[in-house]
Design an enzyme around this catalytic site. Structure first.
Site, PDB file in Angstrom:
ATOM      1  N   ASP A 148      86.187  82.786  30.486  1.00  0.00           N
ATOM      2  CA  ASP A 148      87.086  82.173  29.517  1.00  0.00           C
ATOM      3  C   ASP A 148      86.268  81.887  28.247  1.00  0.00           C
ATOM      4  OD1 ASP A 148      89.483  80.958  28.680  1.00  0.00           O
ATOM      5  OD2 ASP A 148      88.937  79.026  29.509  1.00  0.00           O
ATOM      6  N   GLU A 207      82.386  87.068  39.428  1.00  0.00           N
ATOM      7  CA  GLU A 207      83.119  85.909  38.903  1.00  0.00           C
ATOM      8  C   GLU A 207      84.620  86.156  38.944  1.00  0.00           C
ATOM      9  OE1 GLU A 207      83.537  83.007  37.910  1.00  0.00           O
ATOM     10  OE2 GLU A 207      82.008  82.260  36.538  1.00  0.00           O
ATOM     11  N   ASP A 208      85.397  85.085  38.983  1.00  0.00           N
ATOM     12  CA  ASP A 208      86.839  85.239  38.915  1.00  0.00           C
ATOM     13  C   ASP A 208      87.312  85.504  37.484  1.00  0.00           C
ATOM     14  OD1 ASP A 208      86.179  82.651  38.077  1.00  0.00           O
ATOM     15  OD2 ASP A 208      87.729  81.648  39.236  1.00  0.00           O
ATOM     16  N   PHE A 267      97.069  80.352  31.002  1.00  0.00           N
ATOM     17  CA  PHE A 267      96.420  79.785  32.183  1.00  0.00           C
ATOM     18  C   PHE A 267      96.988  80.466  33.420  1.00  0.00           C
ATOM     19  CE2 PHE A 267      95.422  76.819  35.542  1.00  0.00           C
ATOM     20  CZ  PHE A 267      94.071  76.617  35.282  1.00  0.00           C
ATOM     21  N   VAL A 268      96.111  81.124  34.161  1.00  0.00           N
ATOM     22  CA  VAL A 268      96.560  81.904  35.315  1.00  0.00           C
ATOM     23  C   VAL A 268      96.048  81.307  36.624  1.00  0.00           C
ATOM     24  CG1 VAL A 268      96.835  84.082  34.055  1.00  0.00           C
ATOM     25  CG2 VAL A 268      94.603  83.502  35.042  1.00  0.00           C
ATOM     26  N   ARG A 271      95.195  79.151  45.034  1.00  0.00           N
ATOM     27  CA  ARG A 271      94.177  80.193  45.214  1.00  0.00           C
ATOM     28  C   ARG A 271      94.643  81.301  46.150  1.00  0.00           C
ATOM     29  NH1 ARG A 271      89.283  78.220  43.098  1.00  0.00           N
ATOM     30  NH2 ARG A 271      88.895  75.994  43.345  1.00  0.00           N
TER      31      ARG A 271
HETATM   32  P1  IMP Z   1      84.420  79.283  31.065  1.00  0.00           P
HETATM   33  O1  IMP Z   1      83.192  78.468  31.291  1.00  0.00           O
HETATM   34  O2  IMP Z   1      85.280  78.740  29.967  1.00  0.00           O
HETATM   35  O3  IMP Z   1      84.139  80.761  30.859  1.00  0.00           O
HETATM   36  O4  IMP Z   1      85.358  79.095  32.318  1.00  0.00           O
HETATM   37  C1  IMP Z   1      85.124  79.657  33.520  1.00  0.00           C
HETATM   38  C2  IMP Z   1      85.810  78.866  34.626  1.00  0.00           C
HETATM   39  O5  IMP Z   1      86.955  78.130  34.162  1.00  0.00           O
HETATM   40  C3  IMP Z   1      86.325  79.830  35.651  1.00  0.00           C
HETATM   41  O6  IMP Z   1      85.332  80.141  36.611  1.00  0.00           O
HETATM   42  C4  IMP Z   1      87.535  79.110  36.205  1.00  0.00           C
HETATM   43  O7  IMP Z   1      87.152  78.239  37.258  1.00  0.00           O
HETATM   44  C5  IMP Z   1      88.042  78.274  35.054  1.00  0.00           C
HETATM   45  N1  IMP Z   1      89.172  78.937  34.345  1.00  0.00           N
HETATM   46  C6  IMP Z   1      89.177  79.441  33.100  1.00  0.00           C
HETATM   47  N2  IMP Z   1      90.369  79.963  32.777  1.00  0.00           N
HETATM   48  C7  IMP Z   1      91.151  79.791  33.869  1.00  0.00           C
HETATM   49  C8  IMP Z   1      92.524  80.147  34.171  1.00  0.00           C
HETATM   50  O8  IMP Z   1      93.285  80.730  33.384  1.00  0.00           O
HETATM   51  N3  IMP Z   1      92.970  79.797  35.407  1.00  0.00           N
HETATM   52  C9  IMP Z   1      92.173  79.158  36.340  1.00  0.00           C
HETATM   53  N4  IMP Z   1      90.899  78.830  36.098  1.00  0.00           N
HETATM   54  C10 IMP Z   1      90.389  79.139  34.875  1.00  0.00           C
HETATM   55 MG    MG Z   2      88.504  76.485  38.757  1.00  0.00          MG
END
Ligand code: IMP
Ligand code: MG
Length: 192
Positions: A106, A102-103, A155-156, A168
């Site tokens: 959050d 995963e990237d 936010f990155v 990206r």
């Molecule tokens: P989660 O479901 O809140 O854990 O979010 C995961 C997804 O939200 C990631 O796979 C990203 O696509 C997006 N995301 C969350 N934080 C960031 C950020 O700081 N920058 C860019 N995308 C983010």
């Molecule tokens: Mg995204």
């Protein structure tokens, strides 16, 4: 690159730091999966740059496959927790050792959905490798096995991460200037 870089408030993780940490993760994964069958599952699109560097740092035989998911609702910089598979794996993961790549984690909603979905397919094991982790934002606890970097609540973008599908390709992870997204989201908010 200069025109994209002007939107970055600060560089959080340089390309050298990314390379060094990914080399360590690759070595660790190579040790821990030595002698085992390993299948990496990359979550598109954000995980693609990380995957491509990570696999070159892994020294053992392995396969990789892709899955694309999409979140709906909510502002663009906030995860909604409503997730849907838009492209599924080509591989049957039953009895395989699966490592999700995963990237960023959050709130944890996206990964919780992924884990629940992949578990029903009965992998031999299921672990998680994320480049970035924002622990302070977690809403659901998720077990993370490999973390590249813990980062603060900002936010990155870059190195696979986007805002509105852009940024990206930046070779580093940077904080997006806040004025570039707050105005759009305030408008979206008042429109709904
Ligand atoms: P989660 O479901 O809140 O854990 O979010 C995961 C997804 O939200 C990631 O796979 C990203 O696509 C997006 N995301 C969350 N934080 C960031 C950020 O700081 N920058 C860019 N995308 C983010
Ligand atoms: Mg995204």
């Amino acid at each position: 690159m200069a025109d994209l870089e002007k939107d970055i408030a600060k560089i959080l993780i340089t390309r050298e730091q990314l390379a060094a940490r990914i080399a360590e993760l690759g070595a660790q994964i190579s040790r821990e999966y030595a002698g085992k069958d390993l299948l990496l599952v990359c979550v598109l699109k954000g995980g693609i740059l990380f995957l491509s560097d990570l696999v070159r740092a892994i020294r053992i035989p392995h396969e990789f496959d892709f899955m694309a998911i999409s979140s709906y609702g909510g502002a663009r910089t906030v995860s909604s927790g409503v997730v849907r598979i838009v492209m599924d794996l080509n591989t049957n993961i039953e009895n395989r050792n699966v490592l999700i790549v995963e990237d960023i984690i959050d709130t944890g909603h996206t990964l919780t959905y992924m884990i629940g979905n992949l578990r029903t397919r009965k992998p031999a094991s299921l672990k998680i490798c994320t480049l970035l982790n924002k622990p302070s934002r977690r809403e659901i606890e998720v077990p993370v096995d490999y973390v590249g970097f813990d980062i603060p609540n900002e936010f990155v973008v870059g190195y696979g991460l986007d805002y509105n599908e852009i940024y990206r390709n930046l070779p580093f992870v940077g904080v997006l200037k806040e004025e570039l997204y707050t105005r759009v989201e305030e408008q979206e908010h008042s429109a709904s």
